[in-house]
Design an enzyme around this catalytic site. Structure first.
Site, PDB file in Angstrom:
ATOM      1  CG  ASN A  85      -1.437   1.387   1.521  1.00 36.69           C
ATOM      2  OD1 ASN A  85      -2.311   1.909   0.831  1.00 36.69           O
ATOM      3  ND2 ASN A  85      -0.856   2.043   2.530  1.00 36.69           N
ATOM      4  CB  SER A 137      -2.373   5.985  -8.532  1.00 41.73           C
ATOM      5  OG  SER A 137      -2.883   7.265  -8.869  1.00 41.73           O
ATOM      6  CE1 TYR A 150       1.730   7.784  -6.522  1.00 43.38           C
ATOM      7  CE2 TYR A 150       0.193   8.804  -8.047  1.00 43.38           C
ATOM      8  CZ  TYR A 150       0.434   8.005  -6.952  1.00 43.38           C
ATOM      9  OH  TYR A 150      -0.612   7.412  -6.283  1.00 43.38           O
ATOM     10  CB  ALA A 152       6.792   6.318 -14.553  1.00 38.09           C
ATOM     11  CB  SER A 153       6.395   4.660  -9.409  1.00 37.81           C
ATOM     12  OG  SER A 153       5.259   5.291  -8.811  1.00 37.81           O
ATOM     13  CE  LYS A 154       1.195   4.334  -6.373  1.00 36.04           C
ATOM     14  NZ  LYS A 154       1.200   3.375  -5.244  1.00 36.04           N
TER      15      LYS A 154
END
Ligand SMILES: NC(=O)c1ccc[n+]([C@@H]2O[C@H](COP(=O)([O-])OP(=O)(O)OC[C@H]3O[C@@H](n4cnc5c(N)ncnc54)[C@H](O)[C@@H]3O)[C@@H](O)[C@H]2O)c1
Length: 247
Positions: A85, A137, A150, A152-154
């Site tokens: 999470n 997200s 952000y 790209a990370s998700k």
């Protein structure tokens, strides 16, 4: 959605969505390993989880540090449910981002879930039972202004979710994701010019979510009620409004 006899590790469980997930998993019967960074908030969360009728312990770790993530996994021990999470979502324009900004977001949001899966899923596979839920997200599939790293990370986390669902599914371990829309949490309390409520008004439900509304989707995916759900990214985003015809 019973989880009695199961142990669940929830990262970032002392605040926001993770806190709500920890309490709901405990209410469903799970023993919860509460992860966070702050011992005081950890102790309070453990107390709240116990008040919800479950049992819990707290493990502190910095998810941006891969060695610390490995130590977290070792201290958590055998887990049946892993909820990735924790995540950070600073607003940084492309030309303002430093290497350190990039590394911190990718390491926290993407590498930490990867390392936890490396460490904890082999045990689930050997027992032939387990569930992983990754919190993504809406920014993974719809680019959000000044949140490229952000997103790209998700997006990476969603790709891994689908890959792992295929890699582990036949051996009893399901992997799914939840993609929240604007949600009232500690992290979004001072968000943007119109705040999280303003972002909420852009959804089809025309409001922001409470953390519990995201957590109930996570709890469903972690539980045997979702026994035939694998490789799904569940949008919990209030719905996307239709494109209105231009008059
Ligand atoms: N709140 C929203 O509107 C929203 C929308 C979409 C996705 N999400 C995602 O949901 C998840 C939870 O978001 P939230 O709003 O509840 O966040 P939050 O900021 O309220 O809580 C996140 C928790 O993670 C912890 N954490 C962050 N970095 C850490 C690190 N390096 N090491 C250890 N712990 C760390 C924080 O201390 C905090 O306890 C995140 O992955 C976020 O990207 C949130």
């Amino acid at each position: 959605m019973t989880l009695s006899g199961k142990t669940a590790l929830v990262t970032g469980a002392t605040a926001g969505i993770g806190y709500a997930v920890a309490v709901q998993l405990a209410a469903a019967g799970a023993e919860v390993v509460v992860h966070g960074r702050n011992a005081e908030r950890g102790a309070k969360t453990v107390q709240d989880v116990e008040n919800a009728g479950g049992s819990a312990c707290f493990v502190a770790a910095d998810l941006s540090d891969a060695d610390d993530v490995r130590r977290l996994a070792d201290e958590a021990g055998e887990v049946d449910v892993l909820v990735n999470n924790a995540g950070i979502y600073p607003v940084i324009a492309t030309f303002d981002a430093t290497d350190a900004d990039f590394d911190e977001q990718i390491n926290t949001n993407l590498r930490a879930p990867f390392v936890l899966v490396q460490k904890l899923v082999p045990g689930m596979l050997s027992r032939g039972d387990g569930a992983v839920v990754n919190v993504s997200s809406v920014a993974a599939s719809r680019p959000a202004a000044d949140a490229g790293i952000y997103g790209a990370s998700k997006a990476g986390l969603e790709l891994l979710t689908k890959l792992w669902a295929d890699e582990f599914g036949a051996r009893g371990v399901r992997v799914n994701g939840v993609s929240p829309g604007p949600t009232r949490t500690a992290g979004t309390a001072d968000f943007g010019p119109d705040g999280i409520e303003g972002m909420g008004r852009t959804t089809a439900l025309a409001r922001a979510a409470d953390a519990d509304e995201i957590a109930s989707a996570v709890t469903f995916l972690a539980s045997p009620a979702a026994s035939y759900v694998n490789g799904t990214i569940l949008d919990v985003d209030g719905g996307r409004p239709a494109i209105r015809p231009v008059a």
